[in-house]
Design an enzyme around this catalytic site. Sequence first.
Site, mmCIF file in Angstrom:
data_model
loop_
_atom_site.group_PDB
_atom_site.id
_atom_site.type_symbol
_atom_site.label_atom_id
_atom_site.label_comp_id
_atom_site.label_asym_id
_atom_site.label_seq_id
_atom_site.Cartn_x
_atom_site.Cartn_y
_atom_site.Cartn_z
ATOM 1 N N TYR A 193 -2.519 -0.386 10.456
ATOM 2 C CA TYR A 193 -2.714 -1.022 9.148
ATOM 3 C C TYR A 193 -1.510 -0.773 8.242
ATOM 4 C CZ TYR A 193 -3.820 -1.051 4.212
ATOM 5 O OH TYR A 193 -3.738 -1.242 2.850
ATOM 6 N N SER A 240 0.821 -1.210 0.000
ATOM 7 C CA SER A 240 0.000 0.000 0.000
ATOM 8 C C SER A 240 0.849 1.251 0.000
ATOM 9 C CB SER A 240 -0.902 0.002 1.242
ATOM 10 O OG SER A 240 -1.543 1.242 1.398
ATOM 11 N N LYS A 252 1.710 -3.370 6.573
ATOM 12 C CA LYS A 252 2.177 -3.487 5.194
ATOM 13 C C LYS A 252 3.693 -3.291 5.118
ATOM 14 C CE LYS A 252 -1.710 -4.336 3.071
ATOM 15 N NZ LYS A 252 -1.946 -5.615 2.365
#
Length: 329
Positions: free
Chosen positions: A141, A117, A145
Amino acid sequence: MKILITGGAGYIGSTIATACLDVGIEPILLDDLSTGLRAFGNGRSLYVGDIADQQILDRLFADHPDIDAVIHCAARIVVPESVADPLGYYDANVAKTITFLRRMREAGVGRVVFSSSAAVYQGESGDGVDESGALAPSSPYATTKAMVEQILADAAAAGDFRAIALRYFNPIGADPQMRTGLQNPMPSHVLGKIMQARAAGTAFTITGSDWPTRDGSGIRDYVHVWDLALAHVAAVTRFDEVATTDAPYQVINLGTGDGVTVRELVGAFEHVTGEPLDVVETERRPGDQAGAYAIVKRAADVLGWRAERSLDDGVRDALAWAEKLRTLR
């Protein structure tokens, strides 16, 4: 060619599977259906289970010893949820990925394409960023990644496998033929919130109006999910040219190369629908950033890929898919 897609019944995974089928690549799907849609497995080989479930993995790899590569899309992805439940996100996105990668290695699968991402980048300036840009994930989050990217880089350096991390910017839209699309009727991303506000007859809320961008609203790079899916097809078909024995880990941005502010996205939505949208402003949310847009020269150079579909195309396809989704759930 046969490809295993984790999270293959989700939004991006299912659309990648559709793009693979269109070019004669056989997709094998693994999804626990916690958010994925079972209907996306129709006519495809779908294994229902967790990416860390050893029994499911043993059966899958025994049934398909000829898997050429893995596209790893399975993850929890909601930023505010990750702020509220960081341990759950580190478990689902990092710990379970390690378990899955070990089993993949044992099965002799030596290629992995990772759904990363743009959230891993430092997103304070609202400027364009290339693959060498500073990393500063601002939510659990995003940190998951970045952590999986580091795990892949280290494991590739150790010779466990070769890996390509594709850093997505902001996917919108659906398969233009309406075969697959966003499986969640209440998505948390900006376009989803705009669509929900229109459907409910309520105002859309811009979270933060003092970012360092041209109109004060956050900036993103909205890439059509079908373009994104085609980039994965390019990644698996060109894998051995991109992630070589001498350079076994590679990172590639996937975006349009153009920044679009939240206010400009509202304008595109109004243009497509032909209707005005009521808008209000509020404070920034935890984990938010000004944003960034992709510098995509590397994707063009090594994958021969560039985004072809417009912002209006993405909005139009998202709206059409939302109508169809009601018949699938």
